[in-house]
Design an enzyme around this catalytic site. Sequence first.
Site, short mmCIF file in Angstrom:
data_model
loop_
_atom_site.label_atom_id
_atom_site.label_comp_id
_atom_site.label_asym_id
_atom_site.label_seq_id
_atom_site.Cartn_x
_atom_site.Cartn_y
_atom_site.Cartn_z
N ASP A 155 0.87 -1.16 0.00
CA ASP A 155 0.00 0.00 0.00
C ASP A 155 0.93 1.23 0.00
OD1 ASP A 155 -2.07 1.81 0.13
OD2 ASP A 155 -3.11 0.82 1.77
C1 BGC Z 1 -4.87 3.43 0.14
C2 BGC Z 1 -4.94 2.48 -1.03
C3 BGC Z 1 -4.75 3.24 -2.31
C4 BGC Z 1 -3.43 3.97 -2.25
C5 BGC Z 1 -3.12 4.79 -3.48
C6 BGC Z 1 -3.60 4.26 0.12
O1 BGC Z 1 -3.60 5.24 1.11
O2 BGC Z 1 -4.92 2.70 1.34
O3 BGC Z 1 -6.15 1.78 -1.04
O4 BGC Z 1 -4.80 2.37 -3.39
O5 BGC Z 1 -3.43 4.86 -1.14
O6 BGC Z 1 -3.98 5.88 -3.56
#
Ligand code: BGC
Length: 827
Positions: A240
């Site tokens: 993530d």
């Molecule tokens: C989120 C993800 C997301 C990523 C990119 C993170 O903070 O938890 O689900 O895909 O950011 O935006």
Amino acid sequence: MSSTDTTSRRTAGVDDLVAQLTLEEKALLLEGVDSWRTNAIPRLGIPSLFLTDGPHGVRMVRDDGGAFGVGDNRPSTSFPTSATVAHSWDPDLARRMGAAIARESRDFGVHVLLAPGVNIMRNPLCGRNFEYYSEDPLVSGAFGTAFVQGVQGQGVATSVKHFAANSNEDYRFVGDSLVDERALREIYLRAFERIVRDARPATVMCAYNRLNGTFCSDHRELLTGILRNEWEFDGVVMTDWGAMHDRVASLEAGCELDMPGEVAHNRAAIIDAVRDGRLAPEVLDEAVRRMLRLIERATPDAASPAEPHDPVAHAALAREIAIDSGVLLANDGTLPLDAGAPAGSLVVVGELFEKMRFQGAGSSLILPPEVVTPKDAFDARGVDYAYARGYRTLTAERDPALAREAVDAARVAETVLFFGGLDDFEESEGFDRTHLRLGEPQVALLRELLDTGARVVLVLFAGAPVEVPFAEELAAVLDLALPGMHGGEAAAALLFGEANPSGKLTETWTRTATDASSGADYDRGVIARYAESIYVGYRYHDAAGTPLAYPFGHGLSYTGFAYRDLDVRVVGDRVEVGATIANTGGRAGAEVVQLYVGNNDGAVFKAEQELRAFAKVPVAAGAEERVTLSFELGDLAYWDVAAHDWVLEDGEYEIRVSASAADIRLRAPLTVDRGHTSRSPYPAAVDADYATPPVGIPASFPTLLGREVPEEDRSGRLTFETRLGDAGRSFIGRAVLGAVLGCVRKEFRAAQAMPDSAERDAKLKSTHFVVRMMPSMSLRSLAMSSGGAMPYGLAAGLAEIAEGHPLRGIRRIFGRRRAATADRPTT
Ligand code: BGC
């Protein structure tokens, strides 16, 4: 050419590239650049991948200048959120939605869609529940599988997230989810398992949090033992955004791609570890091979150029899904309304009528090309109504003048339609709610409207359960959840009976937050004890007898359905269950038929019943349909912690064909006799504490967990892993938080100053999300997610200084940073 020939030729190509890549290039290939891309290696013709969110549309960032890149997006279709789509109980809608989003993705040149999110809704307070499907793993797995198949069927890769046990937002960056092995397998991993086995997603995104003491990015058992070795996942694991903990450990664990990347320290860590023998070159090469295979798989060849997508068809699909997902929670017969009712009889109250909340805030925020609010849809139908705003969203303050105007209008009305719900300051990715109540201005106004004697219908827009105030006095409650950009059409179609509500809840609505199955330990600190074990949602409430607002699976229709003629057959390893569903009313409708199996009364503790199959059955007025639901006998197995395997116990089970978890219509016994006698794998103390859903945290929880529950540091000191908001005793902690908050607050204030528009709303939501999220970040997660703005050496050095090692800290800040930066090739 046979597929074996193709595979070996491809492998040869990949092996060839691995042989030609330098160590530095390999490190580069395994991290992102500019938030949404991976590094290209032009010298060898290796292209960059373009990744973007998901899951309810394509969030194609147009300009990266906004806070965390959530600022400015290109317009794309905003579909209902995952939690909303799941209310349709029709996974085919998720498949079609996935395919539509993939067509838009291809049009935008997106290779990997960062979706779907399939975490279990452990607690209704989680700010991100709107992005997940259900509290039940079968529902989550079915929708996740269909979505991935829909997207990947169009040649776009997916990233199933967030692996695993990421059940809150307040502690997501540093939290430790303590989950016993059985709950992990039966509840938290099961949807991921089904999706990986049945839909073969190209990538999986590991979660920010720790799972039983180890950060998910470094979790070898999770990423290699379970995901690859058991489930045969053959794609790439990415972090993530900012979830990387230890780059070398993560490669050994099976995590290839570091996102958003540009962390010089991580590249240097790989290079140093290979050079000094701490990381085997084969481990790095295998990661690079997987990455190259992903690039090959996800970059479309020139022979199949993207078809331009059809925005009109996609808008129509968004509307269709919203209609099929509306849940009629209560109705005394007031609904449907008569669109041609005499002038003056209908009063509409609530800002959400004209400023509909149709999606959640955070990384899934879409900028739609247009929005159809309920007001637009009412006006398009020529409905005669009076409107009073009544309250304002995005503020906790009551507006007495607006409230008075609404109450005065209601005095002369027959029916009041109250549009209420949550706003994005109350519910969002990045933070959790602290209660389930609607805002005070709405609750107070509802009371006053009811006191006028008018019939009041509540129409809800919210991403997760709320407390429905004065429920017994309301004439009807219609939950539209977060219905996407054409949600207003869904509201009108359902309220005026052009469509018959057919959605049902995929999460339990408890009366208060403390009634939730994980109410004993939710958001209490960094250590999250999943002490309820397998008793999540209805699995808890059924046996505990919790009085509920609305049970799992609940939803009404404007017609009625009778269930009869149950027939159960075991064919080999499959159980086939037939039932007749008769439409007893005068309107066509669709019934969500749910098949629960009551568990055997054996020696191993179990939930009272578990969902094993479901179907949505359209039935014409006065007609009937025969439905067949089936499942594998093996689905009844529990995860045995002694055998570390699924075990199907002999015994008497019960087939229950139901209209909701609490509304069983037909029952029949099912005997399982496959030779596995019932034997508990647990010590007696665990059996005693968990025979029924536990109240509070049972003394035997550490025994169930198989480890001691760590002590939590609540000293207010700053370490590398402390949430900045918890480091109040540290000057550096306060200063760092103050500095980052200063920047993002400036953007928030700039959004506030914009003229009223959809763009302003989007900016407000996205900057507020970052403002609220910042105190949850640690120095490490800041360094890992800031794309170099907060260098790792600086973050680590500040932590050293805060912990009383100023010289070491200064050396970290200046020494390492220079060396690591120098490692970045100039290509
Ligand atoms: C989120 C993800 C997301 C990523 C990119 C993170 O903070 O938890 O689900 O895909 O950011 O935006």
